[in-house]
Design a protein around this motif. Structure first.
Motif, PDB file in Angstrom:
ATOM      1  N   TYR A 142       0.835  -1.201   0.000  1.00 33.91           N
ATOM      2  CA  TYR A 142       0.000   0.000   0.000  1.00 33.91           C
ATOM      3  C   TYR A 142       0.868   1.248   0.000  1.00 33.91           C
ATOM      4  O   TYR A 142       1.833   1.361   0.763  1.00 33.91           O
ATOM      5  CB  TYR A 142      -0.899   0.020   1.244  1.00 33.91           C
ATOM      6  N   TYR A 143       0.483   2.180  -0.854  1.00 34.35           N
ATOM      7  CA  TYR A 143       1.127   3.489  -0.906  1.00 34.35           C
ATOM      8  C   TYR A 143       0.074   4.523  -0.516  1.00 34.35           C
ATOM      9  O   TYR A 143      -0.948   4.665  -1.177  1.00 34.35           O
ATOM     10  CB  TYR A 143       1.689   3.760  -2.304  1.00 34.35           C
ATOM     11  N   VAL A 144       0.348   5.237   0.565  1.00 31.45           N
ATOM     12  CA  VAL A 144      -0.598   6.172   1.156  1.00 31.45           C
ATOM     13  C   VAL A 144      -0.393   7.553   0.542  1.00 31.45           C
ATOM     14  O   VAL A 144       0.723   8.094   0.575  1.00 31.45           O
ATOM     15  CB  VAL A 144      -0.407   6.239   2.691  1.00 31.45           C
ATOM     16  N   LEU A 145      -1.459   8.117  -0.016  1.00 31.66           N
ATOM     17  CA  LEU A 145      -1.357   9.445  -0.615  1.00 31.66           C
ATOM     18  C   LEU A 145      -0.935  10.473   0.427  1.00 31.66           C
ATOM     19  O   LEU A 145      -1.374  10.434   1.577  1.00 31.66           O
ATOM     20  CB  LEU A 145      -2.696   9.858  -1.238  1.00 31.66           C
ATOM     21  N   ASP A 146      -0.068  11.368   0.015  1.00 24.78           N
ATOM     22  CA  ASP A 146       0.437  12.404   0.917  1.00 24.78           C
ATOM     23  C   ASP A 146      -0.561  13.559   0.966  1.00 24.78           C
ATOM     24  O   ASP A 146      -0.595  14.409   0.078  1.00 24.78           O
ATOM     25  CB  ASP A 146       1.801  12.887   0.426  1.00 24.78           C
ATOM     26  N   ASN A 147      -1.407  13.554   1.984  1.00 24.45           N
ATOM     27  CA  ASN A 147      -2.353  14.647   2.212  1.00 24.45           C
ATOM     28  C   ASN A 147      -2.520  14.846   3.722  1.00 24.45           C
ATOM     29  O   ASN A 147      -2.011  14.047   4.512  1.00 24.45           O
ATOM     30  CB  ASN A 147      -3.696  14.391   1.510  1.00 24.45           C
ATOM     31  N   ALA A 148      -3.200  15.895   4.106  1.00 25.39           N
ATOM     32  CA  ALA A 148      -3.305  16.254   5.522  1.00 25.39           C
ATOM     33  C   ALA A 148      -3.939  15.153   6.370  1.00 25.39           C
ATOM     34  O   ALA A 148      -3.451  14.845   7.461  1.00 25.39           O
ATOM     35  CB  ALA A 148      -4.089  17.556   5.678  1.00 25.39           C
ATOM     36  N   ASP A 149      -5.026  14.556   5.889  1.00 24.90           N
ATOM     37  CA  ASP A 149      -5.674  13.492   6.655  1.00 24.90           C
ATOM     38  C   ASP A 149      -4.744  12.306   6.863  1.00 24.90           C
ATOM     39  O   ASP A 149      -4.621  11.788   7.971  1.00 24.90           O
ATOM     40  CB  ASP A 149      -6.950  13.008   5.954  1.00 24.90           C
ATOM     41  N   ASN A 150      -4.096  11.871   5.810  1.00 24.37           N
ATOM     42  CA  ASN A 150      -3.199  10.717   5.925  1.00 24.37           C
ATOM     43  C   ASN A 150      -1.986  11.040   6.789  1.00 24.37           C
ATOM     44  O   ASN A 150      -1.550  10.197   7.568  1.00 24.37           O
ATOM     45  CB  ASN A 150      -2.761  10.234   4.546  1.00 24.37           C
ATOM     46  N   ARG A 151      -1.424  12.221   6.669  1.00 23.79           N
ATOM     47  CA  ARG A 151      -0.278  12.588   7.514  1.00 23.79           C
ATOM     48  C   ARG A 151      -0.672  12.578   8.985  1.00 23.79           C
ATOM     49  O   ARG A 151       0.124  12.198   9.837  1.00 23.79           O
ATOM     50  CB  ARG A 151       0.264  13.961   7.114  1.00 23.79           C
ATOM     51  N   HIS A 152      -1.897  12.983   9.281  1.00 18.31           N
ATOM     52  CA  HIS A 152      -2.362  13.026  10.670  1.00 18.31           C
ATOM     53  C   HIS A 152      -2.449  11.623  11.281  1.00 18.31           C
ATOM     54  O   HIS A 152      -2.123  11.433  12.440  1.00 18.31           O
ATOM     55  CB  HIS A 152      -3.727  13.723  10.745  1.00 18.31           C
ATOM     56  N   TYR A 153      -2.895  10.648  10.509  1.00 18.73           N
ATOM     57  CA  TYR A 153      -3.108   9.296  11.038  1.00 18.73           C
ATOM     58  C   TYR A 153      -1.964   8.328  10.766  1.00 18.73           C
ATOM     59  O   TYR A 153      -1.898   7.274  11.366  1.00 18.73           O
ATOM     60  CB  TYR A 153      -4.409   8.697  10.483  1.00 18.73           C
ATOM     61  N   TYR A 154      -1.090   8.654   9.837  1.00 13.59           N
ATOM     62  CA  TYR A 154       0.011   7.762   9.484  1.00 13.59           C
ATOM     63  C   TYR A 154       1.052   7.831  10.584  1.00 13.59           C
ATOM     64  O   TYR A 154       1.376   8.920  11.043  1.00 13.59           O
ATOM     65  CB  TYR A 154       0.611   8.203   8.150  1.00 13.59           C
ATOM     66  N   PRO A 155       1.635   6.757  11.059  1.00 11.96           N
ATOM     67  CA  PRO A 155       1.446   5.363  10.682  1.00 11.96           C
ATOM     68  C   PRO A 155       0.490   4.589  11.600  1.00 11.96           C
ATOM     69  O   PRO A 155       0.247   3.417  11.373  1.00 11.96           O
ATOM     70  CB  PRO A 155       2.846   4.784  10.794  1.00 11.96           C
ATOM     71  N   LYS A 156      -0.057   5.231  12.621  1.00 13.68           N
ATOM     72  CA  LYS A 156      -0.841   4.472  13.606  1.00 13.68           C
ATOM     73  C   LYS A 156      -2.078   3.809  13.018  1.00 13.68           C
ATOM     74  O   LYS A 156      -2.523   2.801  13.539  1.00 13.68           O
ATOM     75  CB  LYS A 156      -1.224   5.353  14.798  1.00 13.68           C
ATOM     76  N   SER A 157      -2.649   4.345  11.959  1.00 16.86           N
ATOM     77  CA  SER A 157      -3.833   3.750  11.348  1.00 16.86           C
ATOM     78  C   SER A 157      -3.572   3.362   9.896  1.00 16.86           C
ATOM     79  O   SER A 157      -4.442   3.455   9.051  1.00 16.86           O
ATOM     80  CB  SER A 157      -5.011   4.723  11.427  1.00 16.86           C
ATOM     81  N   PHE A 158      -2.378   2.931   9.599  1.00 16.64           N
ATOM     82  CA  PHE A 158      -1.982   2.563   8.245  1.00 16.64           C
ATOM     83  C   PHE A 158      -2.957   1.553   7.659  1.00 16.64           C
ATOM     84  O   PHE A 158      -3.312   0.602   8.322  1.00 16.64           O
ATOM     85  CB  PHE A 158      -0.562   1.978   8.269  1.00 16.64           C
ATOM     86  N   PRO A 159      -3.432   1.727   6.442  1.00 17.68           N
ATOM     87  CA  PRO A 159      -3.101   2.738   5.441  1.00 17.68           C
ATOM     88  C   PRO A 159      -4.181   3.792   5.206  1.00 17.68           C
ATOM     89  O   PRO A 159      -4.417   4.179   4.070  1.00 17.68           O
ATOM     90  CB  PRO A 159      -2.913   1.890   4.195  1.00 17.68           C
ATOM     91  N   TYR A 160      -4.892   4.253   6.273  1.00 19.27           N
ATOM     92  CA  TYR A 160      -5.901   5.297   6.093  1.00 19.27           C
ATOM     93  C   TYR A 160      -5.326   6.461   5.336  1.00 19.27           C
ATOM     94  O   TYR A 160      -4.156   6.762   5.473  1.00 19.27           O
ATOM     95  CB  TYR A 160      -6.389   5.813   7.432  1.00 19.27           C
ATOM     96  N   TYR A 161      -6.089   7.191   4.672  1.00 17.69           N
ATOM     97  CA  TYR A 161      -7.464   7.190   4.219  1.00 17.69           C
ATOM     98  C   TYR A 161      -7.565   6.740   2.783  1.00 17.69           C
ATOM     99  O   TYR A 161      -8.511   6.118   2.364  1.00 17.69           O
ATOM    100  CB  TYR A 161      -8.056   8.597   4.306  1.00 17.69           C
ATOM    101  N   ASN A 162      -6.579   7.137   2.016  1.00 21.76           N
ATOM    102  CA  ASN A 162      -6.670   6.833   0.593  1.00 21.76           C
ATOM    103  C   ASN A 162      -5.290   6.605   0.009  1.00 21.76           C
ATOM    104  O   ASN A 162      -4.291   7.092   0.515  1.00 21.76           O
ATOM    105  CB  ASN A 162      -7.406   7.939  -0.167  1.00 21.76           C
TER     106      ASN A 162
END
Length: 182
Positions: A142-162
């Motif tokens: 999984y490659y997690v898009l670099d955006n504000a939502d994903n930065r906030h939750y990465y890595p504890k909720s990997f691979p949220y959101y998109n």
């Protein structure tokens, strides 16, 4: 001159107008509520409803990485869509693709974890793809898009959101959007 009969007629006309207006207001409100709830609440794995699903997502900016159109051939794609006003959203799409297409897609976006290599082990917090019959979670990188939502939750909720997933032999690409309850 007796005004009583005239007042009764005027009162009856007034009452009919008020009841008609009330009926129109109730009808319009019911129609708008119907449109609201039916436009956002979808649960399907029917690939023919892909366009409807994409247009029903509450936050379209989170699915910009999804293809605009896909093959209607059921052998080339697996799809799951769940959109809801109150219970989060999932849009999952696995399509068969060649290595050139997959590499082009990976180059088209900025990912938080772009240093991960295809096939590397990843600790997955939650990915519903397996429970809806699309793909086993550990078969994808999984490659997690670099955006504000994903930065906030990465890595504890990997691979949220998109983001995008790629299988180990680079024959399938997996587009995902998951958002928890609103």
């Amino acid at each position: 001159m007796n005004m009583k009969p005239i007042l009764k007629v005027i009162l009856k006309i007034f009452l009919v107008i008020v009841l008609l207006l009330l009926g129109i207001i109730i009808a319009i409100t019911t129609f708008l509520l119907y449109l609201h709830f039916t436009s956002y609440n979808i649960k399907t794995n029917n690939i023919k409803k892909y366009d409807k699903c994409i247009h029903s997502v509450k936050y379209p900016e989170h699915i910009k990485h999804f293809p605009k159109t896909i093959s209607k051939n059921p052998d080339d794609a697996k799809f799951y869509c769940y959109t809801s006003d109150y219970h989060g959203e999932w849009v999952l799409l696995l399509i068969k693709a060649d290595k050139d297409y997959i590499n082009q897609e990976l180059k088209s976006y900025k990912f938080i974890n772009s240093e991960d290599k295809i096939g590397d082990y990843q600790e997955i917090y939650y990915m519903p793809s397996e429970e809806v019959g699309i793909q086993k979670n550990t078969d994808l990188t999984y490659y997690v898009l670099d955006n504000a939502d994903n930065r906030h939750y990465y890595p504890k909720s990997f691979p949220y959101y998109n983001g995008i997933g790629v299988d180990k032999i680079m024959e399938h690409i997996f587009y995902y959007y998951i958002t928890p309850d609103d």
